[in-house]
Each structure stands twice: as C-alpha cells, then as structure tokens.
Design a protein around this motif. Sequence first.
Motif, PDB file in Angstrom:
ATOM      1  N   LEU A 121       8.120  -2.538  -3.579  1.00 43.37           N
ATOM      2  CA  LEU A 121       8.459  -2.309  -4.983  1.00 43.37           C
ATOM      3  C   LEU A 121       7.328  -2.755  -5.905  1.00 43.37           C
ATOM      4  O   LEU A 121       7.085  -2.133  -6.947  1.00 43.37           O
ATOM      5  CB  LEU A 121       9.753  -3.044  -5.338  1.00 43.37           C
ATOM      6  CG  LEU A 121      11.012  -2.551  -4.622  1.00 43.37           C
ATOM      7  CD1 LEU A 121      12.194  -3.450  -4.969  1.00 43.37           C
ATOM      8  CD2 LEU A 121      11.319  -1.101  -4.995  1.00 43.37           C
ATOM      9  N   GLU A 122       6.622  -3.811  -5.512  1.00 41.97           N
ATOM     10  CA  GLU A 122       5.482  -4.237  -6.312  1.00 41.97           C
ATOM     11  C   GLU A 122       4.416  -3.142  -6.331  1.00 41.97           C
ATOM     12  O   GLU A 122       3.749  -2.916  -7.357  1.00 41.97           O
ATOM     13  CB  GLU A 122       4.887  -5.535  -5.750  1.00 41.97           C
ATOM     14  CG  GLU A 122       3.789  -6.113  -6.640  1.00 41.97           C
ATOM     15  CD  GLU A 122       3.232  -7.410  -6.110  1.00 41.97           C
ATOM     16  OE1 GLU A 122       3.425  -8.449  -6.757  1.00 41.97           O
ATOM     17  OE2 GLU A 122       2.589  -7.383  -5.030  1.00 41.97           O
TER      18      GLU A 122
ATOM     19  N   ASN B  76       2.902  -0.431  -9.700  1.00 41.83           N
ATOM     20  CA  ASN B  76       1.461  -0.375  -9.980  1.00 41.83           C
ATOM     21  C   ASN B  76       0.817   0.953  -9.586  1.00 41.83           C
ATOM     22  O   ASN B  76      -0.399   1.112  -9.733  1.00 41.83           O
ATOM     23  CB  ASN B  76       0.740  -1.514  -9.248  1.00 41.83           C
ATOM     24  CG  ASN B  76       1.023  -2.868  -9.867  1.00 41.83           C
ATOM     25  OD1 ASN B  76       0.731  -3.102 -11.034  1.00 41.83           O
ATOM     26  ND2 ASN B  76       1.600  -3.768  -9.086  1.00 41.83           N
ATOM     27  N   LYS B  77       1.594   1.915  -9.090  1.00 42.78           N
ATOM     28  CA  LYS B  77       0.969   3.122  -8.544  1.00 42.78           C
ATOM     29  C   LYS B  77       0.385   4.051  -9.601  1.00 42.78           C
ATOM     30  O   LYS B  77      -0.335   4.987  -9.269  1.00 42.78           O
ATOM     31  CB  LYS B  77       1.954   3.882  -7.655  1.00 42.78           C
ATOM     32  CG  LYS B  77       3.108   4.545  -8.354  1.00 42.78           C
ATOM     33  CD  LYS B  77       3.951   5.278  -7.324  1.00 42.78           C
ATOM     34  CE  LYS B  77       5.119   6.007  -7.950  1.00 42.78           C
ATOM     35  NZ  LYS B  77       5.910   6.722  -6.925  1.00 42.78           N
ATOM     36  N   GLU B  78       0.682   3.798 -10.882  1.00 39.45           N
ATOM     37  CA  GLU B  78       0.123   4.639 -11.936  1.00 39.45           C
ATOM     38  C   GLU B  78      -1.121   4.032 -12.573  1.00 39.45           C
ATOM     39  O   GLU B  78      -1.667   4.591 -13.520  1.00 39.45           O
ATOM     40  CB  GLU B  78       1.179   4.887 -13.023  1.00 39.45           C
ATOM     41  CG  GLU B  78       2.477   5.507 -12.520  1.00 39.45           C
ATOM     42  CD  GLU B  78       2.278   6.900 -11.931  1.00 39.45           C
ATOM     43  OE1 GLU B  78       1.297   7.565 -12.328  1.00 39.45           O
ATOM     44  OE2 GLU B  78       3.079   7.301 -11.075  1.00 39.45           O
TER      45      GLU B  78
ATOM     46  N   THR C 130      -8.211  -1.074  -8.221  1.00 39.89           N
ATOM     47  CA  THR C 130      -7.646  -1.299  -6.886  1.00 39.89           C
ATOM     48  C   THR C 130      -8.705  -1.432  -5.803  1.00 39.89           C
ATOM     49  O   THR C 130      -8.415  -1.941  -4.714  1.00 39.89           O
ATOM     50  CB  THR C 130      -6.712  -0.138  -6.488  1.00 39.89           C
ATOM     51  OG1 THR C 130      -7.494   1.066  -6.369  1.00 39.89           O
ATOM     52  CG2 THR C 130      -5.620   0.069  -7.519  1.00 39.89           C
ATOM     53  N   GLY C 131      -9.930  -0.947  -6.066  1.00 44.76           N
ATOM     54  CA  GLY C 131     -10.973  -0.986  -5.050  1.00 44.76           C
ATOM     55  C   GLY C 131     -10.794   0.067  -3.972  1.00 44.76           C
ATOM     56  O   GLY C 131     -11.509   0.074  -2.966  1.00 44.76           O
TER      57      GLY C 131
ATOM     58  N   LEU D 117       0.830  -1.205   0.000  1.00 42.26           N
ATOM     59  CA  LEU D 117       0.000   0.000   0.000  1.00 42.26           C
ATOM     60  C   LEU D 117       0.863   1.254   0.000  1.00 42.26           C
ATOM     61  O   LEU D 117       0.542   2.243  -0.671  1.00 42.26           O
ATOM     62  CB  LEU D 117      -0.924  -0.003   1.219  1.00 42.26           C
ATOM     63  CG  LEU D 117      -2.047  -1.045   1.234  1.00 42.26           C
ATOM     64  CD1 LEU D 117      -2.720  -1.096   2.596  1.00 42.26           C
ATOM     65  CD2 LEU D 117      -3.069  -0.754   0.139  1.00 42.26           C
ATOM     66  N   ALA D 118       1.958   1.226   0.759  1.00 41.56           N
ATOM     67  CA  ALA D 118       2.875   2.372   0.778  1.00 41.56           C
ATOM     68  C   ALA D 118       3.485   2.588  -0.606  1.00 41.56           C
ATOM     69  O   ALA D 118       3.634   3.722  -1.070  1.00 41.56           O
ATOM     70  CB  ALA D 118       3.968   2.152   1.819  1.00 41.56           C
ATOM     71  N   GLY D 119       3.840   1.486  -1.266  1.00 40.77           N
ATOM     72  CA  GLY D 119       4.408   1.590  -2.603  1.00 40.77           C
ATOM     73  C   GLY D 119       3.433   2.148  -3.613  1.00 40.77           C
ATOM     74  O   GLY D 119       3.828   2.821  -4.572  1.00 40.77           O
ATOM     75  N   LEU D 120       2.148   1.906  -3.404  1.00 43.32           N
ATOM     76  CA  LEU D 120       1.111   2.397  -4.308  1.00 43.32           C
ATOM     77  C   LEU D 120       0.862   3.900  -4.160  1.00 43.32           C
ATOM     78  O   LEU D 120       0.290   4.524  -5.047  1.00 43.32           O
ATOM     79  CB  LEU D 120      -0.205   1.665  -4.057  1.00 43.32           C
ATOM     80  CG  LEU D 120      -0.345   0.253  -4.633  1.00 43.32           C
ATOM     81  CD1 LEU D 120      -1.580  -0.432  -4.042  1.00 43.32           C
ATOM     82  CD2 LEU D 120      -0.454   0.295  -6.149  1.00 43.32           C
TER      83      LEU D 120
END
Length: 305
Positions: free
Chosen positions: A229-230, A234-236, A267-268, A194-197
Amino acid sequence: MKLHWYDRKDDKHYLKRYAGCQLIEKFESFSADIEERTFNILATSTEIAEILLDAFAGLDDNFPDLNLRFGWIGNEKVDVASREIPFGKTLIVGKDKDIKGYLKVPNVKVVHISSRTRDLQPHIGFQRHLAKNDNPRSISLGEMQTDLSDSETIIRTAEAIHLHLDALRYEDSLSEHSPITGLDIYTTCKLMRLAGLSKKLQLLCINTVTDTIPVRTAETISTMIWYFLEGQINKEIETMKQKENDIYLVSSNLYDDPIKFVVGNKTGRWWYQHPSTKEYLPCSDKDYKAISMGNLPDAILSLQD
C-alpha cells in the motif's frame, strides 16, 4: 459464494475490540462514492479475514489518499459479481485453489514469487535445489540476493503477481508450507513495495495454501500488504516528463536512432524508450551498460514481444 465488506456497524463486538486501531478505522471510513484511489483487500475465507483483521489492528494508517475496503468471501452459494472485484484495484489473500481462477485472465502476464516453479511463467526467488526453471527471465534465490535490480524490472513488467508463502523462509513466514531457506521478510517487503509502485499491475494474489493461517503468519502477510500500500500511494510520483530526471542517449547498430534511457530522480528506477513504439519500458542500469557495449539484453528483448 457471497462477498462481505467489513463494516463495524454489523457486529457490535468490534466497537471495543478495534477501538483506536488506525488501519481498521481506515476500512470503516471507506466511501463507496469515491472511485479514484480506491483499493480492495479481499480474503477468500472468513477464517483468514478474521485473523488478518487482528493483524491489521496493530498497524498505522499512513495512506491518507487511499480509500481502502476490506472484505472476504463467505460460504454462501451466491455468485460474486466480477464488477465487485475490479482488476487493478484488488489484492487477494487466500487458499491456492480459491485464487487460481483470478489468475487465469487471457493475455495477462503473471509473475510468480515462489521457492518452487509451477509452470513456464517467470519465477522470482525459486530455489535450484527444489526445482529447475526453463524460463530465461526467472531469477533464482541466489541470483536475487546478489542483485535485486533484475527482480525489480520483472515486477514492473508484470500485470499479475502470484506470491506463494513458500517463497519466504519458515523463520519469517512461520507457515508449515515454507522451507527453511527462502526470502526474508525485509526483502519480501521491498518486493511488495515495488509491486505497489507499478502502474501495470492489475492483480496481486498472496497464496496461503490453506483456508486458515497462524497468527504470526497473518502478521507477516499484513506487514507485506502494508508496504504494498505504501507503494500504491507513491506510484504517481514518477513521470518521464520531469525535467530533473537524468537522460542518457545510447547509439546502437541495432537501431537507426539513439536509444533513450531515463533514470527517475525520485525513485532511481531505470526506463528506456522503445525505439519503435516510443513507450517507456522498465529496465535496469545493467541493461543500459549492456546496450552501451553493443549487446541487447534478454530482459529488453522479452519486453518487446
């Protein structure tokens, strides 16, 4: 201090030691000419760096679009240029006193993930029998295990996250600084993803307490970083302009116009549009339900400061 970046060419024993290790090969293929999608992983000591490299050696490279660089701060008395550690593109792993300076950035909202409270900033996963917390946005371990949505919302609003190893139970961290109760590795990896997103996050620090760590603790940290990192790759994928998102308009006597809520199709995750600034801010389905009933949740009140 002097900043060192991993390069297998500088030490030939790595040729055999890390041959065929996917994530290590990712570090080796780093290109200084690529600024976009570049991310730095930095250890605050040579000892932590070496044991983390061994832990990373067993992990797959599932990040084709990320330009990853791994480094560490040596003991040489040379100042590390701030431009070499850019906020928004760096994760720091190390001893408490070595990373505190990076967190003292003016006007940056810091969220702690910890079993004990350090200050009046929001804390996630604190344990009531170890410490009290006076911040209304803080979430205890018990509250978090009942419902993760509030923690997810806080993480999306954070600009810096300070994860203390004592947030994890000893069974999962194998750190002598962890209590017998705490987060398990599965929940912690969810939080790291979640932080990575998050597009707001400028800095993530993982506090090891000491300047060296056991092998199994390094494995735990490397796994947490992998899921972070995953999230990064996916954050975009989520945009408020996507036609397939679910949109809800809620009339409220608190505002002249209806409040717009958006649920990301991919992502919901829940968002609401600030009635004045029109900025999209993170929230949860509980906030939507509360406003629908005529209440203004503390979580949304705090976002409007």
